[in-house]
Design an enzyme around this catalytic site. Sequence first.
Site, PDB file in Angstrom:
ATOM      1  N   SER A 143       0.860  -1.225   0.160  1.00 22.14           N
ATOM      2  CA  SER A 143      -0.067  -0.028  -0.099  1.00 22.14           C
ATOM      3  C   SER A 143       1.052   1.170  -0.201  1.00 22.14           C
ATOM      4  O   SER A 143       1.965   1.157   0.638  1.00 22.14           O
ATOM      5  CB  SER A 143      -0.951   0.033   1.230  1.00 22.14           C
ATOM      6  N   TYR A 157      -1.913  -0.442  10.178  1.00 21.84           N
ATOM      7  CA  TYR A 157      -1.904  -0.991   8.927  1.00 21.84           C
ATOM      8  C   TYR A 157      -0.770  -0.549   8.033  1.00 21.84           C
ATOM      9  O   TYR A 157      -0.247  -1.219   7.333  1.00 21.84           O
ATOM     10  CB  TYR A 157      -3.393  -0.424   8.286  1.00 21.84           C
TER      11      TYR A 157
HETATM   12  P1  NAP Z   1     -11.753  -5.648   0.081  1.00 23.05           P
HETATM   13  O1  NAP Z   1     -12.491  -5.044  -1.121  1.00 23.05           O
HETATM   14  O2  NAP Z   1     -12.015  -5.194   1.458  1.00 23.05           O
HETATM   15  O3  NAP Z   1     -11.406  -7.131  -0.002  1.00 23.05           O
HETATM   16  C1  NAP Z   1     -10.772  -7.823   0.816  1.00 23.05           C
HETATM   17  C2  NAP Z   1     -10.618  -9.364   0.454  1.00 23.05           C
HETATM   18  O4  NAP Z   1      -9.907  -9.946   1.387  1.00 23.05           O
HETATM   19  C3  NAP Z   1     -11.833  -9.971   0.365  1.00 23.05           C
HETATM   20  O5  NAP Z   1     -11.676 -10.753  -0.864  1.00 23.05           O
HETATM   21  C4  NAP Z   1     -11.935 -10.904   1.510  1.00 23.05           C
HETATM   22  O6  NAP Z   1     -12.643 -12.083   1.596  1.00 23.05           O
HETATM   23  C5  NAP Z   1     -10.390 -11.143   1.709  1.00 23.05           C
HETATM   24  N1  NAP Z   1      -9.955 -11.494   3.038  1.00 23.05           N
HETATM   25  C6  NAP Z   1      -9.914 -10.743   4.081  1.00 23.05           C
HETATM   26  N2  NAP Z   1      -9.399 -11.318   5.261  1.00 23.05           N
HETATM   27  C7  NAP Z   1      -9.005 -12.494   4.807  1.00 23.05           C
HETATM   28  C8  NAP Z   1      -8.461 -13.532   5.242  1.00 23.05           C
HETATM   29  N3  NAP Z   1      -8.143 -13.724   6.494  1.00 23.05           N
HETATM   30  N4  NAP Z   1      -8.168 -14.773   4.480  1.00 23.05           N
HETATM   31  C9  NAP Z   1      -8.585 -14.817   3.404  1.00 23.05           C
HETATM   32  N5  NAP Z   1      -9.241 -13.706   2.784  1.00 23.05           N
HETATM   33  C10 NAP Z   1      -9.356 -12.674   3.431  1.00 23.05           C
HETATM   34  O7  NAP Z   1     -10.097  -5.009  -0.081  1.00 23.05           O
HETATM   35  P2  NAP Z   1      -9.278  -4.278  -1.103  1.00 23.05           P
HETATM   36  O8  NAP Z   1      -9.345  -2.803  -1.272  1.00 23.05           O
HETATM   37  O9  NAP Z   1      -9.361  -4.968  -2.477  1.00 23.05           O
HETATM   38  O10 NAP Z   1      -7.825  -4.608  -0.922  1.00 23.05           O
HETATM   39  C11 NAP Z   1      -7.004  -5.714  -1.072  1.00 23.05           C
HETATM   40  C12 NAP Z   1      -5.523  -5.368  -0.991  1.00 23.05           C
HETATM   41  O11 NAP Z   1      -5.201  -4.015  -1.456  1.00 23.05           O
HETATM   42  C13 NAP Z   1      -5.305  -5.351   0.674  1.00 23.05           C
HETATM   43  O12 NAP Z   1      -4.157  -6.119   0.760  1.00 23.05           O
HETATM   44  C14 NAP Z   1      -5.229  -3.888   0.992  1.00 23.05           C
HETATM   45  O13 NAP Z   1      -4.572  -3.813   1.927  1.00 23.05           O
HETATM   46  C15 NAP Z   1      -4.456  -3.482  -0.360  1.00 23.05           C
HETATM   47  N6  NAP Z   1      -4.979  -1.915  -0.747  1.00 23.05           N
HETATM   48  C16 NAP Z   1      -6.004  -1.409  -0.988  1.00 23.05           C
HETATM   49  C17 NAP Z   1      -6.058  -0.243  -1.266  1.00 23.05           C
HETATM   50  C18 NAP Z   1      -7.613   0.598  -1.541  1.00 23.05           C
HETATM   51  O14 NAP Z   1      -7.628   1.924  -1.579  1.00 23.05           O
HETATM   52  N7  NAP Z   1      -8.587  -0.477  -1.756  1.00 23.05           N
HETATM   53  C19 NAP Z   1      -5.259   0.551  -0.959  1.00 23.05           C
HETATM   54  C20 NAP Z   1      -3.945   0.201  -0.691  1.00 23.05           C
HETATM   55  C21 NAP Z   1      -3.632  -1.163  -0.460  1.00 23.05           C
HETATM   56  P3  NAP Z   1     -14.114 -12.229   1.738  1.00 23.05           P
HETATM   57  O15 NAP Z   1     -15.062 -11.524   0.601  1.00 23.05           O
HETATM   58  O16 NAP Z   1     -14.533 -13.504   2.035  1.00 23.05           O
HETATM   59  O17 NAP Z   1     -14.644 -11.117   2.942  1.00 23.05           O
END
Ligand code: NAP
Length: 248
Positions: A143, A157
């Site tokens: 991130s 985080y």
């Molecule tokens: P999201 O929409 O909240 O989706 C999270 C995903 O992770 C879901 O598929 C969830 O499964 C799964 N998950 C959560 N805990 C888990 C566990 N213990 N074991 C297996 N699966 C798990 O998140 P996102 O925004 O796409 O983020 C994905 C990655 O990008 C993360 O690492 C996040 O830190 C990073 N990121 C995101 C952003 C942003 O702005 N969105 C920015 C920087 C970095 P379920 O559907 O079953 O709940």
Amino acid sequence: MRQVLIVTGGSRGIGAATARLAAQRDYAVCVNYIRNQAAAEAVVKQIEQAGGTAIAVAADVSLEPEVAHLFESVDKALGPVTALVNNAGILERQMRLDEMDAERLNRIFTTNITSYFLCAREAVRRMSTKYGGAGGAIVNVSSGAARSGSPGEYVDYAASKGAIDTLTIGLAKEVANERIRVNGVRPAFIYTDIHASGGEPNRVDRVKQFVPMKRGGQAEEVAAAILWLLSAEASYSTGTFIDVTGGV
Ligand code: NAP
């Protein structure tokens, strides 16, 4: 040889976009999720309807036995993994560090750090020439928070993502001569569900005025960077990062 990809947290957000794009590029894809079975099955269905191959596997990747189950399920259904996207991650309610307790910290660190280590370990055991494997590629989703530190929101985080950057650098060098490349992407301000967990579902729209491009990003824009790093086009890149942050 068919490329076999595991996307942790592939049911929603960046992981789901990555799974869909990888399937378009002929990877057989494992969509991992923790509890949202309907979302995971919807991603699998979209891939299959487009002529691709995908399975959904439930596993909490912060737990060692469930990680073993995930990789063994893929061995059986698709064959040994050749590409891993460590993507599953969480954040919690926005607060200052002086309000955080150990339970929260441990949840963040095991979900965002331990899981990446465990999945990388299982991938290396299958990909490395040291174990008779044919090589592969790992992309860790970090991130922009690793650089900003996320003050007043979630320093825990941000620190977990700093650890992921260090993992990426160290593991890349460890396995560079075993035909495995390890790289990272650092997204920020992407429209997904994750911001609701912080207590601010519309966070991207609040902060986009501070982004040089003056907009938030889409999960597909992160997926494109991930797929490039996985691909043969990135054959001489390891231990490096692509920021997908609109210029921040
Ligand atoms: P999201 O929409 O909240 O989706 C999270 C995903 O992770 C879901 O598929 C969830 O499964 C799964 N998950 C959560 N805990 C888990 C566990 N213990 N074991 C297996 N699966 C798990 O998140 P996102 O925004 O796409 O983020 C994905 C990655 O990008 C993360 O690492 C996040 O830190 C990073 N990121 C995101 C952003 C942003 O702005 N969105 C920015 C920087 C970095 P379920 O559907 O079953 O709940």
